[in-house]
Design a protein around this motif. Structure first.
Motif, PDB file in Angstrom:
ATOM      1  N   LEU A  34       0.858  -1.256  -0.193  1.00  0.00           N
ATOM      2  CA  LEU A  34      -0.279  -0.022   0.158  1.00  0.00           C
ATOM      3  C   LEU A  34       0.941   1.290   0.206  1.00  0.00           C
ATOM      4  O   LEU A  34       0.486   2.341  -0.373  1.00  0.00           O
ATOM      5  N   VAL A  35       1.977   1.102   0.574  1.00  0.00           N
ATOM      6  CA  VAL A  35       3.106   2.487   0.684  1.00  0.00           C
ATOM      7  C   VAL A  35       3.430   2.681  -0.896  1.00  0.00           C
ATOM      8  O   VAL A  35       3.473   3.792  -1.595  1.00  0.00           O
ATOM      9  N   VAL A  36       3.660   1.389  -1.639  1.00  0.00           N
ATOM     10  CA  VAL A  36       4.097   1.702  -2.915  1.00  0.00           C
ATOM     11  C   VAL A  36       3.016   1.975  -3.793  1.00  0.00           C
ATOM     12  O   VAL A  36       3.047   3.141  -4.463  1.00  0.00           O
ATOM     13  N   ALA A  37       1.852   1.781  -3.492  1.00  0.00           N
ATOM     14  CA  ALA A  37       0.635   2.072  -4.153  1.00  0.00           C
ATOM     15  C   ALA A  37       0.438   3.432  -3.981  1.00  0.00           C
ATOM     16  O   ALA A  37       0.032   4.429  -4.967  1.00  0.00           O
ATOM     17  N   GLN A  38       0.769   4.148  -2.852  1.00  0.00           N
ATOM     18  CA  GLN A  38       0.461   5.320  -2.515  1.00  0.00           C
ATOM     19  C   GLN A  38       1.422   6.302  -3.259  1.00  0.00           C
ATOM     20  O   GLN A  38       1.130   7.262  -3.552  1.00  0.00           O
ATOM     21  N   ARG A  39       2.718   5.932  -3.282  1.00  0.00           N
ATOM     22  CA  ARG A  39       3.779   6.851  -3.625  1.00  0.00           C
ATOM     23  C   ARG A  39       4.387   6.802  -4.956  1.00  0.00           C
ATOM     24  O   ARG A  39       4.826   7.797  -5.539  1.00  0.00           O
ATOM     25  N   ALA A  40       4.135   5.342  -5.522  1.00  0.00           N
ATOM     26  CA  ALA A  40       4.672   5.371  -6.741  1.00  0.00           C
ATOM     27  C   ALA A  40       3.832   5.834  -7.893  1.00  0.00           C
ATOM     28  O   ALA A  40       2.739   5.894  -7.926  1.00  0.00           O
ATOM     29  N   PRO A  41       4.408   6.013  -9.294  1.00  0.00           N
ATOM     30  CA  PRO A  41       3.518   6.299 -10.267  1.00  0.00           C
ATOM     31  C   PRO A  41       2.575   5.255 -10.730  1.00  0.00           C
ATOM     32  O   PRO A  41       2.729   4.128 -10.192  1.00  0.00           O
ATOM     33  N   GLY A  42       1.410   5.742 -11.536  1.00  0.00           N
ATOM     34  CA  GLY A  42       0.306   5.044 -11.869  1.00  0.00           C
ATOM     35  C   GLY A  42       0.439   3.418 -11.837  1.00  0.00           C
ATOM     36  O   GLY A  42      -0.171   2.738 -11.290  1.00  0.00           O
ATOM     37  N   ALA A  43       1.319   3.010 -13.119  1.00  0.00           N
ATOM     38  CA  ALA A  43       1.110   1.604 -13.274  1.00  0.00           C
ATOM     39  C   ALA A  43       1.699   0.782 -12.265  1.00  0.00           C
ATOM     40  O   ALA A  43       1.234  -0.419 -11.745  1.00  0.00           O
ATOM     41  N   LEU A  44       2.786   1.341 -11.677  1.00  0.00           N
ATOM     42  CA  LEU A  44       3.324   0.512 -10.279  1.00  0.00           C
ATOM     43  C   LEU A  44       2.288   0.634  -9.486  1.00  0.00           C
ATOM     44  O   LEU A  44       2.192  -0.743  -8.548  1.00  0.00           O
ATOM     45  N   ALA A  45       1.821   1.452  -8.995  1.00  0.00           N
ATOM     46  CA  ALA A  45       0.661   1.583  -7.881  1.00  0.00           C
ATOM     47  C   ALA A  45      -0.308   0.316  -8.211  1.00  0.00           C
ATOM     48  O   ALA A  45      -0.789  -0.289  -7.258  1.00  0.00           O
ATOM     49  N   ALA A  46      -0.865   0.393  -9.384  1.00  0.00           N
ATOM     50  CA  ALA A  46      -2.013  -0.466  -9.963  1.00  0.00           C
ATOM     51  C   ALA A  46      -1.456  -1.970  -9.486  1.00  0.00           C
ATOM     52  O   ALA A  46      -2.167  -2.869  -8.898  1.00  0.00           O
ATOM     53  N   ALA A  47      -0.416  -2.308 -10.230  1.00  0.00           N
ATOM     54  CA  ALA A  47       0.227  -3.648  -9.898  1.00  0.00           C
ATOM     55  C   ALA A  47       0.482  -3.985  -8.312  1.00  0.00           C
ATOM     56  O   ALA A  47       0.159  -5.197  -7.893  1.00  0.00           O
ATOM     57  N   ALA A  48       0.790  -2.885  -7.505  1.00  0.00           N
ATOM     58  CA  ALA A  48       1.105  -3.121  -6.184  1.00  0.00           C
ATOM     59  C   ALA A  48      -0.193  -3.385  -5.548  1.00  0.00           C
ATOM     60  O   ALA A  48      -0.492  -4.313  -4.483  1.00  0.00           O
ATOM     61  N   ARG A  49      -1.311  -2.621  -5.767  1.00  0.00           N
ATOM     62  CA  ARG A  49      -2.625  -2.841  -5.154  1.00  0.00           C
ATOM     63  C   ARG A  49      -3.198  -4.304  -5.430  1.00  0.00           C
ATOM     64  O   ARG A  49      -3.636  -4.881  -4.581  1.00  0.00           O
ATOM     65  N   ARG A  50      -2.748  -4.724  -6.717  1.00  0.00           N
ATOM     66  CA  ARG A  50      -3.410  -6.191  -7.094  1.00  0.00           C
ATOM     67  C   ARG A  50      -2.659  -7.020  -6.103  1.00  0.00           C
ATOM     68  O   ARG A  50      -3.368  -8.118  -5.621  1.00  0.00           O
ATOM     69  N   ARG A  51      -1.487  -7.094  -5.623  1.00  0.00           N
ATOM     70  CA  ARG A  51      -0.785  -7.943  -4.937  1.00  0.00           C
ATOM     71  C   ARG A  51      -1.182  -7.726  -3.474  1.00  0.00           C
ATOM     72  O   ARG A  51      -1.298  -8.572  -2.945  1.00  0.00           O
ATOM     73  N   VAL A  52      -1.496  -6.545  -3.113  1.00  0.00           N
ATOM     74  CA  VAL A  52      -2.134  -6.264  -1.726  1.00  0.00           C
ATOM     75  C   VAL A  52      -3.482  -7.320  -1.803  1.00  0.00           C
ATOM     76  O   VAL A  52      -3.795  -7.664  -0.626  1.00  0.00           O
ATOM     77  N   ARG A  53      -4.145  -6.714  -2.812  1.00  0.00           N
ATOM     78  CA  ARG A  53      -5.769  -7.429  -2.733  1.00  0.00           C
ATOM     79  C   ARG A  53      -5.405  -9.141  -2.587  1.00  0.00           C
ATOM     80  O   ARG A  53      -6.262  -9.594  -1.647  1.00  0.00           O
ATOM     81  N   VAL A  54      -4.819  -9.662  -3.181  1.00  0.00           N
ATOM     82  CA  VAL A  54      -4.463 -11.248  -2.845  1.00  0.00           C
ATOM     83  C   VAL A  54      -3.961 -11.463  -1.603  1.00  0.00           C
ATOM     84  O   VAL A  54      -4.377 -12.485  -0.860  1.00  0.00           O
ATOM     85  N   ALA A  55      -3.130 -10.464  -0.937  1.00  0.00           N
ATOM     86  CA  ALA A  55      -2.721 -10.838   0.400  1.00  0.00           C
ATOM     87  C   ALA A  55      -3.663 -10.509   1.526  1.00  0.00           C
ATOM     88  O   ALA A  55      -3.147 -10.992   2.809  1.00  0.00           O
ATOM     89  N   LEU A  56      -4.575  -9.818   1.153  1.00  0.00           N
ATOM     90  CA  LEU A  56      -5.525  -9.422   2.471  1.00  0.00           C
ATOM     91  C   LEU A  56      -6.247 -10.635   3.176  1.00  0.00           C
ATOM     92  O   LEU A  56      -6.269 -10.538   4.317  1.00  0.00           O
ATOM     93  N   VAL A  57      -6.869 -11.364   2.277  1.00  0.00           N
ATOM     94  CA  VAL A  57      -7.638 -12.614   3.046  1.00  0.00           C
ATOM     95  C   VAL A  57      -6.645 -13.490   3.685  1.00  0.00           C
ATOM     96  O   VAL A  57      -6.793 -14.000   4.895  1.00  0.00           O
ATOM     97  N   PRO A  58      -5.337 -13.903   3.296  1.00  0.00           N
ATOM     98  CA  PRO A  58      -4.368 -14.667   4.127  1.00  0.00           C
ATOM     99  C   PRO A  58      -4.179 -13.909   5.245  1.00  0.00           C
ATOM    100  O   PRO A  58      -4.165 -14.580   6.604  1.00  0.00           O
TER     101      PRO A  58
END
Lengths: 328, 422
Positions: free
Chosen positions: A180-204
């Protein structure tokens, strides 16, 4: 400050470390998956967590100093019980640091790729070793009553299960927070990719927090009554993680839950540990006179540190831009 | 090898590795600070390059220094819990001040210095590095207070086998802390000086190879050329630093005999401690004297204008001698620690009683794992330092704008566009 004050201070330092260094651990875990093979994208990912390194890891160094001076017996006993974990923590920490500092210093692609692998492995191992040590502390200083503890396989199972659960929780929590820190600070495409990984990690993350809450209840049944508080904290975190997943599934990227979930999840293991082991650790503090003598210099230092770090965060925490320093 | 020996060996090796990085951090820090101050003051470009080049080496060295220091901090509780049980209340105080006051601030200031490069005003940015230097020295001093207490325990009382501070002033002004700190400070400045001089001499020596036309004409290179201004400046700075360091290290080295029983220390391990003392006696004054002579040669730039063969021979020697202060520094540290044995705290606690009950196998395993990791990382770090030192002031990353850093080497387009993304 009395023993309780010192205990709260120690907990605050550890929570601060989890919050700040957790971002670096998460960024280290995600640099390869989020950025792919492109070197500039990897460096941009690392640049978004870079300021957290120097300003964050000192919190754990300071915590170790407080542990050594005010809770020497706790440190000695904990280190003896978790000996391999302490060695693993030190190894993971130094490899993680070296990987970040050294990867971009030479141009050879294999040099950089090698350090990126080392960074990812160490960023998994560091929170795992830390979480494992928290788990050992739960079992050692949880105030479980000695008769119950020595009887039966149920407690023996907990001595293994608790460190494993907390280790996994710390790893996944760092992933969520760092992503989420990467998603907040990095430019658009990286932020979106980071958010996808976070989404996967939230349930575990929610699952592990729930399991840890059950383990805390288990310890409470052996006499560690403050385990009830820890269970409450961990269940709350599980709920927040699921809420965040819900928002991400709806495609929302700016929501208070998403702003808070990383910090809350990554600090939860420390806060829960403070609840479980608090009474036991405070009871084993250094003599009151020693704590009293140490208070003035340490409080003065805290004031200075808080002022300087607050200034640093104001200066450094902005979205990446033309004036961002890319050093790692 | 017993568990006690293994624990001592592990601590000694890790402390030795840590100290190699400390020598550079404390020795180079003030020089970088002076370079940056002159840059801020005069605005001259050569001082900017000096700040960025030496600052980058400072950082790469610092990276492993902090890592090695962390490992060392955890070693005390891991292998010497007896030290905390008996003297945690005394010994822990300087260490908690070190972590909270000095190191916490040092690392924060350094983070601000690196990552606030393009954001902060020049004066604030310069002041930050001075703060890094001051807190770094404070950190070293508090560690020496803790170490000095082990060597020469003062300002405490033992009640029921547990020590507590009765006189904090005595603890701080302990000659074993104060005199030895000044001695170590001298050794660090010598190391910083040797690094500055050695690297500069390497660049000045190959100056002829750098200009193809000069090589083609068969002429010796011109060390006085404008492209070498950075190295002349660094060489002079290194000579000043090293000479001051030699004076401090020698003077305070002898002053330490006011509390150190040299004969008893040598008797502890004649081969090691005796040789270390003899070598330090020789190197300290020699560094001061030769530094002074070379400084005299800086007058009218004789050092850079003298007969080329003599000059190049001198430069080669100066580069070759770069490891000397590090070898001597390690020997000095060993002499201090071995000379204290069999005590962990002289007259209070024996080393064998301070060691915990971790098994011999466990201690040996952790020795192999931790020392192996640290040595591998240290070698990687020194490889990088060597390469960066040789690369000189081309393509400096520290203080460069992000667009320049992120431009890939084979492709001239910017991979990422900053600003206006959101």
């Amino acid at each position: 400050m009395n023993a309780v004050g010192w205990g709260l201070f120690l907990a605050a330092l550890l929570a601060g470390w989890s919050l700040l260094d957790g971002a670096v651990q998460g960024g280290g875990q995600l640099a390869r998956p989020v950025a792919g093979r492109d070197d500039a994208r990897r460096r941009t990912t690392l640049a978004s967590v870079a300021p957290y390194l120097l300003l964050g890891e000192v919190w754990l160094v300071a915590a170790a100093g407080v542990l050594l001076a005010a809770f020497g017996h706790v440190e000695a006993e904990l280190w003896a019980a978790g000996y391999p974990l302490v060695v693993a923590l030190m190894c993971a920490w130094v490899v993680r640091d070296a990987a970040l500092w050294l990867r971009s210093r030479l141009d050879a692609p294999r040099w950089r790729a090698g350090w990126d692998v080392a960074l990812e492995v160490a960023s998994l191992a560091l929170p795992a070793a830390f979480g494992g040590l928290l788990g050992v502390a739960w079992v050692r200083f949880g105030g479980t009553d000695a008769d119950a503890a020595s009887s039966g396989p149920a407690f023996d199972a907990l001595t293994v299960v608790v460190p494993v659960l907390l280790a996994l929780l710390c790893v996944v929590a760092a992933r969520v927070h760092g992503g989420l820190v990467v998603a907040q600070r990095a430019p658009g495409a990286l932020a979106a990719a980071a958010r996808r990984r976070v989404r996967v990690a939230l349930v575990p993350a929610a699952g592990l927090a729930t399991a840890a809450a059950l383990a805390a209840l288990g310890l409470a049944s052996f006499g560690a009554t403050t385990g009830l508080v820890a269970a409450g904290v961990l269940l709350g975190v599980a709920a927040v993680a699921l809420a965040a997943r819900f928002e991400l599934d709806r495609g929302v990227v700016a929501h208070p839950v998403l702003a808070w979930v990383g910090g809350v999840t990554v600090a939860a293991p420390v806060i829960a540990t403070a609840a479980v082991v608090g009474p036991g650790v405070v009871g084993a503090a250094a003599p009151a006179q020693v704590l009293h003598d140490l208070t003035p210099p340490v409080l003065a230092a805290v004031v200075a540190v808080v002022v300087v770090q607050a200034f640093a965060w104001r200066v450094l925490l902005r979205p990446l831009g033309p004036r961002t320093v890319v050093f790692f | 090898m017993t568990a006690v020996d293994a624990a001592r060996l592990q601590f000694a090796l890790l402390a030795g590795i840590h100290f190699l990085f400390v020598l550079v951090t404390l020795g180079l820090g003030p020089v970088v600070a002076v370079f940056q101050t002159r840059w801020a003051h005069t605005g001259r470009e050569v001082f900017e390059r000096a700040t960025r080049f030496w600052g980058q080496l400072y950082l790469v060295n610092y990276a492993l220094g902090i890592a090695a220091g962390i490992v060392l901090e955890l070693q005390l509780g891991l292998h010497f819990p007896g030290l905390l049980d008996v003297a945690g209340g005394v010994f822990g105080a300087p260490l908690v001040v070190e972590t909270m006051a000095a190191f916490f601030l040092e690392s924060t200031f350094l983070g601000l210095w690196v990552f606030g490069w393009h954001v902060l005003p020049r004066a604030v940015h310069t002041a930050l590095f001075w703060l890094v230097v001051v807190t770094g020295y404070l950190s070293a001093f508090t560690v020496m207070v803790a170490n000095g207490f082990l060597r020469n325990p003062v300002g405490f009382e033992l009640t029921g086998g547990v020590a507590r501070i009765t006189d904090a002033g005595a603890l701080i002004m302990n000659p074993a802390a104060f005199l030895s700190s000044m001695h170590v400070l001298g050794a660090c400045l010598v190391a910083g000086g040797f690094l500055l001089v050695g690297v500069s001499a390497w660049h000045l020596r190959r100056t002829s190879a750098r200009l193809p036309a000069v090589v083609a004409a068969g002429l010796p290179g011109d060390a006085m050329g404008p492209e070498n201004e950075l190295w002349r400046l660094s060489m002079r700075a290194g000579l000043v630093t090293g000479t001051i360091g030699g004076l401090l290290a020698t003077g305070f080295g002898y002053a330490q005999f006011s509390y150190v029983d040299a004969e008893a220390a040598v008797a502890q391990a004649p081969a090691l401690v005796g040789i270390a003392y003899a070598l330090m006696d020789m190197v300290g004054p020699l560094v001061f004297l030769s530094g002074a002579v070379l400084l005299l040669l800086c007058a009218r730039n004789a050092l850079f204008r003298m007969w080329p063969h003599l000059r190049n021979g001198l430069y080669a020697t100066l580069t070759f001698l770069l490891p000397v202060p590090f070898v001597v520094g390690i020997l000095g540290w060993l002499a201090r620690e071995v000379g204290r044995q069999p005590w962990a705290i002289v007259g209070v606690l024996r080393t064998e009683d301070a060691v915990g009950d971790a098994s011999r196998t466990a201690v040996l395993t952790s020795l192999v794992v931790l020392v192996g990791t640290m040595v591998a990382l240290a070698i990687a770090d020194w490889t990088v330092l060597t390469r960066l030192a040789r690369r000189g002031d081309a393509r400096l990353v520290l203080g460069a704008p992000p667009t320049e850093v992120l431009r890939s080497a084979d492709d001239d387009t910017h991979v990422l566009t900053f600003g206006g993304v959101r």
